[in-house]
Design an enzyme around this catalytic site. Structure first.
Site, PDB file in Angstrom:
ATOM      1  N   ASP A  73      21.702  30.306   7.743  1.00  0.00           N
ATOM      2  CA  ASP A  73      20.318  30.429   8.221  1.00  0.00           C
ATOM      3  C   ASP A  73      20.105  29.528   9.426  1.00  0.00           C
ATOM      4  O   ASP A  73      20.796  28.513   9.605  1.00  0.00           O
ATOM      5  CB  ASP A  73      19.315  30.106   7.114  1.00  0.00           C
ATOM      6  N   GLU A 143      19.036  26.289   4.189  1.00  0.00           N
ATOM      7  CA  GLU A 143      19.186  24.868   4.519  1.00  0.00           C
ATOM      8  C   GLU A 143      18.136  24.391   5.500  1.00  0.00           C
ATOM      9  O   GLU A 143      17.706  23.243   5.445  1.00  0.00           O
ATOM     10  CB  GLU A 143      20.583  24.624   5.099  1.00  0.00           C
ATOM     11  N   GLU A 144      17.715  25.271   6.394  1.00  0.00           N
ATOM     12  CA  GLU A 144      16.810  24.852   7.472  1.00  0.00           C
ATOM     13  C   GLU A 144      15.351  24.770   7.038  1.00  0.00           C
ATOM     14  O   GLU A 144      14.499  24.368   7.814  1.00  0.00           O
ATOM     15  CB  GLU A 144      16.926  25.805   8.655  1.00  0.00           C
ATOM     16  N   GLU A 172      28.578  20.737   9.426  1.00  0.00           N
ATOM     17  CA  GLU A 172      27.389  20.410  10.228  1.00  0.00           C
ATOM     18  C   GLU A 172      27.822  19.770  11.550  1.00  0.00           C
ATOM     19  O   GLU A 172      28.860  19.122  11.622  1.00  0.00           O
ATOM     20  CB  GLU A 172      26.480  19.446   9.468  1.00  0.00           C
ATOM     21  N   HIS A 361      18.961  23.467  17.775  1.00  0.00           N
ATOM     22  CA  HIS A 361      17.521  23.699  17.675  1.00  0.00           C
ATOM     23  C   HIS A 361      16.831  23.817  19.043  1.00  0.00           C
ATOM     24  O   HIS A 361      15.603  23.933  19.109  1.00  0.00           O
ATOM     25  CB  HIS A 361      16.817  22.623  16.845  1.00  0.00           C
TER      26      HIS A 361
END
EC number: 3.5.1.18
Length: 388
Positions: A73, A143-144, A172, A361
């Protein structure tokens, strides 16, 4: 195509903004099934939260068992017109692959899958040439956001089936400036709360008939946060308590408010448990209130506990593989925010090593193709050493 660049591109083209899957888990499931993995698609539900799809895949039935974890995700792309290319295009320009999730963390997952497929191909489809050993993937789509129906439940589901993990690599984006500079071996815990201070509402012209909570909450904020919580530990920086908002809910300039609230967050190290940390802050509050100020703290539930994977053979082999490919000896770091490693650490030692996180992001999130190729080689090196 089973190379990391092709897998990253295929994953990025799935607009899997939490909690949507948009086909991302299917891309991985097809690749792993074709390589001989037994796969499970598991959907978890909880009232008040969206259902989330997850994937567990394993090849091999004996130890040692290494698992690669991650999430497909992604956060929303924001203003897509601000992107140089389509946010979900996976386009490669001048040796750089663009797209939401390219760094966080579809690229890392793609590299781990590509590395595992190469490793199996070199070992007659087995994790280890003698037939022993197991490799698995724990992939979530949650997760987000709130992390309710993802890794924590997938781990519980796996444990109920008798799955046991010896070690985990979470892909990550751990590196700060360049690939090979940082392995995350732990994270500080996170605890939030709200300080409530009671007053007595009244007219500003008649303060003797009221009790103003604003000066009181100001004093309490200083009393709680001014003194350090600790001075750090062997593997962690000092804990810190930060007030993030103060509110009295008052829109009138001639009214003394009846209550004041201040929200705060604490990032704490292994000098504390969640219980001892709360007790420390409550003791400071009680001392500062004395017999006059009426105040209390409402603590928020937290599953972000402190953890650390201490240096040892597993971290040593990861450092060796990274140094061989990148020429850099990575720092073993416990800095940064939280990740799903906080859940995995209850089941086995876990390290985080992925791509460079500088554009995650952001608009035009991107990763150099060269970094995808190097990270795949690092994971290949970890597997070779692990099953040596």
């Amino acid at each position: 195509m089973t190379d990391a660049v092709s897998i990253t591109r295929d994953l990025v083209r799935c607009p899997s903004v939490t909690p949507a899957d948009a086909g991302a888990l299917g891309v991985l499931e097809d690749l792993l099934k074709a390589a001989g993995f037994t796969t499970h698609r598991v959907t978890f539900s909880e009232a008040g939260y969206p259902d989330v799809d997850n994937l567990y895949a394993r090849i091999g039935s004996e130890g040692p068992h290494i698992t690669f974890a991650g999430h497909t995700d992604v956060v929303p792309p924001g203003d897509e017109s601000a992107w140089s290319v389509g946010a979900f295009s996976g386009e490669v320009r001048d040796g750089v692959l663009y797209g939401r999730g390219a760094v966080d963390m579809k690229g890392g997952i793609a590299c781990s899958v590509a590395a595992v497929l190469e490793h199996l191909a070199a070992n007659d489809g087995k994790p280890r040439s003698d037939g022993k050993g197991s490799i698995s993937f724990l992939i979530t789509g949650d997760e987000e956001d709130v992390s309710i129906n993802g890794t924590i439940k997938l781990l519980q589901w796996a444990a109920a089936r008798g799955e046991k993990f010896d070690h985990c690599v979470l892909g990550e984006p751990s590196n700060v400036e360049t690939l090979g500079d940082t392995i995350k071996v732990g994270r500080r815990g996170s605890q939030s709360g709200t300080l409530h201070v009671e007053g007595l509402q009244g007219h500003v012209a008649y303060p003797h008939r009221a009790s103003n909570p604003v000066p009181d909450i100001s004093r309490l904020i200083v009393a709680i946060s001014d003194e350090p919580l600790d001075h750090g530990s062997a593997q962690f920086q000092a804990s810190n308590l930060e007030f993030t908002s103060v509110d009295v809910g008052n829109t009138a300039n001639n009214v003394i408010p009846g209550q004041a609230r201040a929200r705060f967050n604490i990032r704490y190290n292994d000098n504390h448990t969640q219980a001892s940390l709360r007790e420390l802050v409550e003791t400071r509050l009680a001392k500062a209130c004395g017999n006059r100020i009426r105040a209390h703290i409402v603590w928020e539930p937290s599953n972000s506990n402190v953890f650390v994977t201490k240096p040892g053979p597993f971290t040593d082999l990861a450092v060796s593989a990274i140094e061989e490919v990148t020429g850099r000896k990575p720092e073993l770091s416990t800095s940064g925010g939280t990740s799903d490693a906080r859940f995995i650490s209850s089941y086995c030692p876990v390290i985080e090593f992925g791509l460079v996180g500088q554009t995650m992001h952001q608009v035009d999130e991107r990763v150099p193709v060269a970094d995808l190729e190097k990270l795949t080689k690092v994971y290949r090196g970890i597997l070779a050493r692990y099953f040596a």
